[in-house]
Scaffold this active site. Sequence first.
Site, short mmCIF file in Angstrom:
data_model
loop_
_atom_site.label_atom_id
_atom_site.label_comp_id
_atom_site.label_asym_id
_atom_site.label_seq_id
_atom_site.Cartn_x
_atom_site.Cartn_y
_atom_site.Cartn_z
N GLU A 163 -10.51 -0.36 11.52
CA GLU A 163 -11.24 -1.30 10.64
C GLU A 163 -11.12 -2.75 11.12
OE1 GLU A 163 -9.35 -1.23 6.75
OE2 GLU A 163 -7.36 -1.37 7.64
N GLY A 219 0.85 -1.20 0.00
CA GLY A 219 0.00 0.00 0.00
C GLY A 219 0.87 1.23 0.00
N THR A 250 4.78 2.18 6.36
CA THR A 250 3.36 1.84 6.47
C THR A 250 2.66 2.92 7.27
OG1 THR A 250 1.70 0.41 7.44
CG2 THR A 250 3.88 0.26 8.42
N ARG A 290 -5.51 -2.89 10.25
CA ARG A 290 -6.02 -4.27 10.19
C ARG A 290 -5.80 -5.01 11.49
NH1 ARG A 290 -2.93 -5.68 4.85
NH2 ARG A 290 -4.60 -5.52 3.33
N ASP A 307 0.28 2.24 9.00
CA ASP A 307 -0.22 1.53 10.18
C ASP A 307 0.73 1.59 11.37
OD1 ASP A 307 -2.29 0.80 8.55
OD2 ASP A 307 -1.54 -1.21 8.13
N GLN A 354 -6.75 8.54 4.04
CA GLN A 354 -5.65 8.54 5.02
C GLN A 354 -4.29 8.27 4.39
OE1 GLN A 354 -7.25 6.07 8.70
NE2 GLN A 354 -8.37 5.63 6.85
N MET A 364 -8.07 3.23 9.25
CA MET A 364 -7.35 2.02 8.84
C MET A 364 -6.63 1.39 10.03
SD MET A 364 -5.96 2.59 4.98
CE MET A 364 -7.05 2.25 3.60
N ARG A 409 -26.19 13.40 17.61
CA ARG A 409 -26.00 12.06 17.04
C ARG A 409 -24.72 11.42 17.55
NH1 ARG A 409 -26.92 13.74 10.78
NH2 ARG A 409 -29.08 13.05 10.58
O1 F6P Z 1 -1.23 -1.63 5.20
C1 F6P Z 1 -1.69 -0.37 4.89
C2 F6P Z 1 -3.19 -0.38 4.66
O2 F6P Z 1 -3.56 0.95 4.36
C3 F6P Z 1 -4.02 -0.93 5.82
O3 F6P Z 1 -4.22 -0.02 6.86
C4 F6P Z 1 -5.29 -1.30 5.10
O4 F6P Z 1 -5.99 -2.32 5.78
C5 F6P Z 1 -4.79 -1.81 3.78
O5 F6P Z 1 -3.54 -1.19 3.56
C6 F6P Z 1 -5.72 -1.53 2.63
O6 F6P Z 1 -5.18 -2.12 1.50
P1 F6P Z 1 -5.68 -1.84 0.02
O7 F6P Z 1 -5.24 -0.47 -0.36
O8 F6P Z 1 -5.01 -2.88 -0.79
O9 F6P Z 1 -7.17 -1.94 0.04
#
Ligand code: F6P
Length: 341
Positions: free
Chosen positions: A221, A10, A125, A171, A127, A273, A169, A162
């Site tokens: 997510e 990514g 990353t 995982r 992440d 993001q 993001m 609300r």
């Molecule tokens: O690893 C980086 C990331 O942005 C994660 O946070 C996310 O789950 C994933 O890549 C999304 O991947 P793609 O762009 O392939 O949908």
Amino acid sequence: MRVGVLTGGGDCPGLNAVIRAVVRRGVQEYGFEFVGFRDGWKGPLEGLTMPLNVDTVRGILPRGGTILGSSRTNPIKVDGGVEQIKKNMADLGLSALIAIGGEDTLGVATALTDVGFPVVGVPKTIDNDLSGTDYTFGFDTAVTIATEAMDRLHTTAESHHRILICEVMGRHAGWIALHSGMAAGANVILIPEIPFDLDQVVGWVNSRFETNYAPIICVAEGALPRDGELMTKNAPLDAFGHVQLAGIGEWLAKSLEERTGHEARTTVLGHIQRGGTPTAFDRVLATRFGLKAIELVKDGAWGTMVGLQGTDIVRVPLGVATGTLKTVPISRYEEATSFFG
Ligand code: F6P
């Protein structure tokens, strides 16, 4: 020396800053030449290249994405893939390869080093879940974007009384949720490392309404309810076996509406993001990583990568980055819980 450079996985703000620093220092200080591989590991696998020199890296420091392109190609899964990369590198006269990537890209780099390839890694990353480095570039940008989004959600949540949920993001690691949620004063932060109790979330939400505030929930997510399952899209796995995550924000909105009687809406930030210009912090970190990476090449430090430890850029074995995922420790999450409810 001729050096190949690739960006895999990514994309992430700051990739271009790394490429620029590698090339500028490599050419100016060491007299190296460069070949840019296109689209991650697909480049060396299929011999897809582009010119990479001081001219082609001019003006790219503030640009998001990567001028080299990226992909989630896994050459290890391709029959004869490793041999093909070896041949293509030899044909191009390359004696080193810099792989800029996350867990998957650096996993391939580690496997190639194990069979004698001259590879150096740069961790990337949004992440922030790679070991061996305190931070990865791209993370600060993602956190800044998510924080600004939640700042905006606050005013509309309060106007409409609300519950507003912001899905970010992450995982397996909740770093983006933890940092952006803390920075934005979220009412609740939910991360993959700690499965949540819906009753407790309902309690926090209700108590926020009691004080005449509207709750903002920041959910990663990959977060999941206790006794629940990871919510995924019905889509094929990628070449590294990853599922596509989707749905936790919507599920939470529906469940909280039912349980609290208040309206709830979800905003999924997704690839916003990852796009756009890097923050100043990420530009500096990425630049320092690039400068160090080319020094590792000059030293022939194959099988190592750069990392940030404290304020120093250090050399770390590649395997460290990919061995164990750097997840959020409970103690860090507990700091955030002081502000829940
Ligand atoms: O690893 C980086 C990331 O942005 C994660 O946070 C996310 O789950 C994933 O890549 C999304 O991947 P793609 O762009 O392939 O949908």
